[in-house]
Design a protein around this motif. Structure first.
Motif, PDB file in Angstrom:
ATOM      1  N   ALA A   2       0.836  -1.198   0.000  1.00 46.31           N
ATOM      2  CA  ALA A   2       0.000   0.000   0.000  1.00 46.31           C
ATOM      3  C   ALA A   2       0.872   1.249   0.000  1.00 46.31           C
ATOM      4  CB  ALA A   2      -0.908  -0.013   1.217  1.00 46.31           C
ATOM      5  N   TYR A   3       0.535   2.146  -0.892  1.00 38.85           N
ATOM      6  CA  TYR A   3       1.241   3.419  -0.988  1.00 38.85           C
ATOM      7  C   TYR A   3       0.280   4.541  -0.644  1.00 38.85           C
ATOM      8  CZ  TYR A   3       4.861   0.918  -3.546  1.00 38.85           C
ATOM      9  OH  TYR A   3       5.855   0.042  -3.904  1.00 38.85           O
ATOM     10  N   THR A   4       0.835   5.641  -0.172  1.00 41.69           N
ATOM     11  CA  THR A   4       0.089   6.861   0.086  1.00 41.69           C
ATOM     12  C   THR A   4       0.658   7.938  -0.820  1.00 41.69           C
ATOM     13  OG1 THR A   4      -0.202   6.213   2.400  1.00 41.69           O
ATOM     14  CG2 THR A   4      -0.547   8.532   1.869  1.00 41.69           C
ATOM     15  N   ILE A   5      -0.204   8.753  -1.387  1.00 41.13           N
ATOM     16  CA  ILE A   5       0.229   9.888  -2.211  1.00 41.13           C
ATOM     17  C   ILE A   5      -0.281  11.150  -1.547  1.00 41.13           C
ATOM     18  CG2 ILE A   5       0.056  11.029  -4.445  1.00 41.13           C
ATOM     19  CD1 ILE A   5      -0.252   8.248  -5.719  1.00 41.13           C
ATOM     20  N   GLU A   6       0.635  12.074  -1.289  1.00 38.30           N
ATOM     21  CA  GLU A   6       0.273  13.321  -0.610  1.00 38.30           C
ATOM     22  C   GLU A   6       1.106  14.472  -1.159  1.00 38.30           C
ATOM     23  OE1 GLU A   6       1.709  13.370   3.556  1.00 38.30           O
ATOM     24  OE2 GLU A   6       2.748  11.519   3.036  1.00 38.30           O
ATOM     25  N   LYS A   7       0.645  15.699  -0.886  1.00 36.99           N
ATOM     26  CA  LYS A   7       1.397  16.884  -1.296  1.00 36.99           C
ATOM     27  C   LYS A   7       2.709  16.936  -0.521  1.00 36.99           C
ATOM     28  CE  LYS A   7      -2.543  19.725  -2.530  1.00 36.99           C
ATOM     29  NZ  LYS A   7      -3.329  20.921  -2.206  1.00 36.99           N
ATOM     30  N   ILE A   8       3.731  17.433  -1.192  1.00 39.89           N
ATOM     31  CA  ILE A   8       5.043  17.506  -0.563  1.00 39.89           C
ATOM     32  C   ILE A   8       5.017  18.438   0.646  1.00 39.89           C
ATOM     33  CG2 ILE A   8       5.951  19.391  -2.012  1.00 39.89           C
ATOM     34  CD1 ILE A   8       8.642  17.670  -1.978  1.00 39.89           C
ATOM     35  N   ARG A   9       5.759  18.037   1.668  1.00 36.13           N
ATOM     36  CA  ARG A   9       5.956  18.832   2.874  1.00 36.13           C
ATOM     37  C   ARG A   9       7.466  18.970   3.099  1.00 36.13           C
ATOM     38  NH1 ARG A   9       2.670  14.689   4.930  1.00 36.13           N
ATOM     39  NH2 ARG A   9       4.310  14.199   6.403  1.00 36.13           N
ATOM     40  N   PRO A  10       7.880  19.957   3.878  1.00 37.74           N
ATOM     41  CA  PRO A  10       9.322  20.152   4.099  1.00 37.74           C
ATOM     42  C   PRO A  10      10.055  18.895   4.586  1.00 37.74           C
ATOM     43  CG  PRO A  10       8.138  22.065   4.887  1.00 37.74           C
ATOM     44  CD  PRO A  10       7.089  21.042   4.502  1.00 37.74           C
ATOM     45  N   LEU A  57       3.677  15.896  -5.739  1.00 33.32           N
ATOM     46  CA  LEU A  57       3.116  14.825  -4.926  1.00 33.32           C
ATOM     47  C   LEU A  57       4.201  13.823  -4.574  1.00 33.32           C
ATOM     48  CD1 LEU A  57      -0.123  14.297  -7.020  1.00 33.32           C
ATOM     49  CD2 LEU A  57       0.106  15.566  -4.877  1.00 33.32           C
ATOM     50  N   VAL A  58       4.153  13.342  -3.358  1.00 34.01           N
ATOM     51  CA  VAL A  58       5.119  12.370  -2.864  1.00 34.01           C
ATOM     52  C   VAL A  58       4.399  11.056  -2.587  1.00 34.01           C
ATOM     53  CG1 VAL A  58       6.731  11.832  -0.988  1.00 34.01           C
ATOM     54  CG2 VAL A  58       6.543  14.178  -1.842  1.00 34.01           C
ATOM     55  N   ALA A  59       4.977   9.980  -3.086  1.00 36.26           N
ATOM     56  CA  ALA A  59       4.463   8.642  -2.798  1.00 36.26           C
ATOM     57  C   ALA A  59       5.275   8.063  -1.651  1.00 36.26           C
ATOM     58  CB  ALA A  59       4.580   7.759  -4.035  1.00 36.26           C
ATOM     59  N   THR A  60       4.581   7.551  -0.647  1.00 35.31           N
ATOM     60  CA  THR A  60       5.263   6.943   0.491  1.00 35.31           C
ATOM     61  C   THR A  60       4.736   5.525   0.703  1.00 35.31           C
ATOM     62  OG1 THR A  60       3.669   7.846   2.066  1.00 35.31           O
ATOM     63  CG2 THR A  60       5.647   9.153   1.675  1.00 35.31           C
ATOM     64  N   ARG A  61       5.588   4.698   1.262  1.00 32.90           N
ATOM     65  CA  ARG A  61       5.216   3.352   1.695  1.00 32.90           C
ATOM     66  C   ARG A  61       5.758   3.200   3.104  1.00 32.90           C
ATOM     67  NH1 ARG A  61       8.141  -0.283  -1.489  1.00 32.90           N
ATOM     68  NH2 ARG A  61       9.587  -0.446   0.217  1.00 32.90           N
ATOM     69  N   ASP A  62       4.900   2.872   4.019  1.00 31.96           N
ATOM     70  CA  ASP A  62       5.293   2.732   5.433  1.00 31.96           C
ATOM     71  C   ASP A  62       6.027   3.974   5.938  1.00 31.96           C
ATOM     72  OD1 ASP A  62       4.211   0.143   5.445  1.00 31.96           O
ATOM     73  OD2 ASP A  62       6.105  -0.710   4.725  1.00 31.96           O
ATOM     74  N   GLY A  63       5.545   5.137   5.503  1.00 31.08           N
ATOM     75  CA  GLY A  63       6.105   6.398   5.969  1.00 31.08           C
ATOM     76  C   GLY A  63       7.379   6.834   5.274  1.00 31.08           C
TER      77      GLY A  63
END
Length: 163
Positions: A2-10, A57-63
């Motif tokens: 499972a991946y999460t896609i979110e707006k980039i943060r610092p 957008l940044v894709a993350t897996r397990d943070g």
């Protein structure tokens, strides 16, 4: 996975910079004329703020960040945007994540009123080119005037009124 896609943060900046440079090096996109050398790569969150006509957008897996992609105006245009710095770590490729990122970027571009989306890439990035073709991008014979990425050898554009 499972991946999460979110707006980039610092807090993503360091990892995204590392990913862009690592994947760029994997394909020979090193030095002037290639996206990984752009100054914005050092602090992407500063260049892709919430209240602008751009998004990353940044894709993350397990943070953990595994890749990303963005949209910004092409050379200051109000009608043409550019799909920018869509890079994924090798272990995150081939799972639909690049397509998910690209589709979210293109939806943002349409919402912002852009009518065309441009990109430049390298002929060695065969999987990426196949994805772009699948998404409706067509090949150009030369880059659009004003591109900063003179090291690239594939140029594509998509009409955003299309599906």
């Amino acid at each position: 996975m499972a991946y999460t896609i979110e707006k980039i943060r610092p807090e993503h900046d360091r990892d995204i910079c590392r990913i862009i440079k690592r994947v760029g090096a994997e394909y020979g996109a090193v030095g002037d004329g290639f996206g990984p050398a752009d100054e914005e790569v050092l602090c992407m969150s500063r260049h892709y703020g919430r209240n602008s006509n751009r998004i990353y957008l940044v894709a993350t897996r397990d943070g953990q960040a595994v890749g990303g992609g963005g949209i910004a105006a092409f050379n200051g245009s109000s009608t043409i945007c550019e799909l920018r710095k869509l890079f994924l770590l090798a272990e995150s490729r081939g799972q639909g994540l690049g397509e998910a990122l690209a589709l979210k970027c293109l939806a943002h571009a349409k919402a912002m009123g852009y009518t065309q989306c441009y990109l430049d890439t390298l002929s060695s990035m065969k999987a990426a080119i196949s994805l772009y073709e699948k998404l409706g991008f067509t090949h150009l014979r030369a880059p659009l005037d004003g591109t900063n990425h003179h090291g690239c050898d594939v140029w594509m554009i998509k009409e955003l009124s299309e599906g």
